[in-house]
Design an enzyme around this catalytic site. Structure first.
Site, PDB file in Angstrom:
ATOM      1  N   TYR A   1      -2.492  -1.691  10.647  1.00  0.00           N
ATOM      2  CA  TYR A   1      -2.565  -1.885   9.264  1.00  0.00           C
ATOM      3  C   TYR A   1      -1.433  -1.410   8.550  1.00  0.00           C
ATOM      4  CZ  TYR A   1      -4.002  -1.429   4.278  1.00  0.00           C
ATOM      5  OH  TYR A   1      -4.152  -1.686   3.020  1.00  0.00           O
TER       6      TYR A   1
ATOM      7  N   SER B   1       0.926  -1.147   0.053  1.00  0.00           N
ATOM      8  CA  SER B   1       0.167  -0.117   0.007  1.00  0.00           C
ATOM      9  C   SER B   1       0.983   1.188   0.024  1.00  0.00           C
ATOM     10  CB  SER B   1      -1.033   0.006   1.262  1.00  0.00           C
ATOM     11  OG  SER B   1      -1.464   1.381   1.338  1.00  0.00           O
TER      12      SER B   1
END
Length: 360
Positions: A157, A144
């Site tokens: 996360y 990400s």
């Protein structure tokens, strides 16, 4: 025509979002598929669609990959069916929203870490060993953009994605003398069910989401080329990547915190919001150009330094112009746009510091 009849791609998280879009691209290119997710009905539906449209075979493995030994079980089922996996896509992943100290639940965080880190790592290890023995294969790991920047309110996360990115780049070096490649996918916020499942559907970041089909297309092309990483979404997301490298981490943490805060009011001026993003590209380009110019200047001859001073002067002037244009364009006063102007001012200020050092 099935041009890849003897090739198979295994995709986790294939029932929706980026994973489903990637599965479609593989099917369209003639790859047979092993689809892994928790929803048997959805996977069977997708498999039937791909057979009808592209004539490819699909094996469905229903598995909750956050469970202990899930990766080993998937690998065992594939081996029992005597399916050589040519391409592995580790797409499955989840997030969790809230303050780490007081709001998030440890059991959910533990499950998140298991899925995003342990399962991805073991899936990679098991299938990568086979690929190295054949000296052929490709792996795509979903990281990400937050793998390279802090992310308050989704701290665990972001940490798992930083692990995946670092892990992937290390493997690339280890595999440099083989015909096996590993690619890290670094998308920005994407229009999937991710934020809803993470409990973050009402955050500001969800006001500007990328199209999962476009993210998948960029990822697919990079994977096939054997690229070490891919940041989908064009210049806007490339600008975010650049800023994460040149801006202080505390500045990036502040920006990300604002993005992850709840929406204050609906955005009514979509045109003005898009304009903010467009000018953001220009601001990041100014910063990048200034950094490159400073590096070149420090290693140049006296003659070239004179030329670089001239270029730096033009860049400094351009930074002033960009900021003035941002203020004029975003005069409508929406809260989200005010945040963009504030961020722009910070970035331009740092660019000016760089140029001042060059001109000194």
């Amino acid at each position: 025509m099935n041009t890849r009849a003897n090739k198979t791609a295994l995709i986790t998280g294939a029932s929706s979002g980026i994973g489903q879009e990637l599965a479609k691209l593989f099917a369209k290119d003639g790859y047979n598929l092993v689809l892994v997710a928790r929803s048997t009905d959805k996977l069977n539906e997708i498999g039937g669609q791909f057979w009808d449209e592209y004539g490819v075979e699909t094996v469905v493995i229903t598995k909750d990959l956050s469970e202990e030994n899930a990766a080993q079980d998937v690998y065992n089922q594939v081996k029992e069916k005597n399916i050589p996996v040519d391409i592995l896509v580790n797409d499955a992943g989840v997030g969790l929203y809230g303050l780490f100290a007081t709001e998030t639940d440890w059991e959910r965080e533990k499950s998140l870490i298991h899925l995003n880190v342990l399962t991805t790592t073991l899936m990679t290890k098991l299938f990568l060993k086979d690929m190295v023995e054949r000296n052929e294969g490709k792996i795509l790991n979903l990281a990400s953009l937050v793998a390279i920047t802090p992310m308050p309110l989704m701290a665990v996360y972001a940490a798992t994605k930083a692990y995946i990115y670092n892990f992937t780049q290390s493997l690339i070096n280890e595999l440099k003398d083989t015909n096996v490649s590993v690619t890290a996918l670094l998308p920005n916020a994407t229009d999937t069910d991710f934020f809803n499942k993470a409990g973050a559907s009402n955050t500001k970041v969800t006001e500007n989401l990328d199209d999962p089909s476009l993210v998948a297309k960029d990822a697919y092309n990079a994977l096939m080329k054997g690229a070490p990483k891919v940041v989908p979404g064009g210049l806007v997301n490339k600008a975010y990547e650049v800023m994460s490298y040149v801006a202080p981490q505390e500045t990036m943490a502040g920006m990300m915190r604002k993005n992850m805060e709840p929406k204050k009011e609906p955005v009514t001026d979509e045109k003005g919001n898009k304009a903010a993003l467009t000018w953001g590209i220009g601001l990041a380009a100014v910063v990048l150009a200034g950094a490159a110019l400073a590096l070149a200047y420090s290693n140049s001859s006296a003659y070239d330094k004179a030329r670089y001073r001239y270029k730096a002067g033009k860049l400094k002037s351009g930074a002033d112009d960009v900021y003035d244009d941002v203020k004029d364009t975003l005069i409508n006063g929406l809260n989200s746009v005010k945040d963009a102007v504030s961020t722009a001012k910070e970035v331009v200020a740092k660019a000016k510091e760089t140029f001042a050092d060059v001109l000194a």
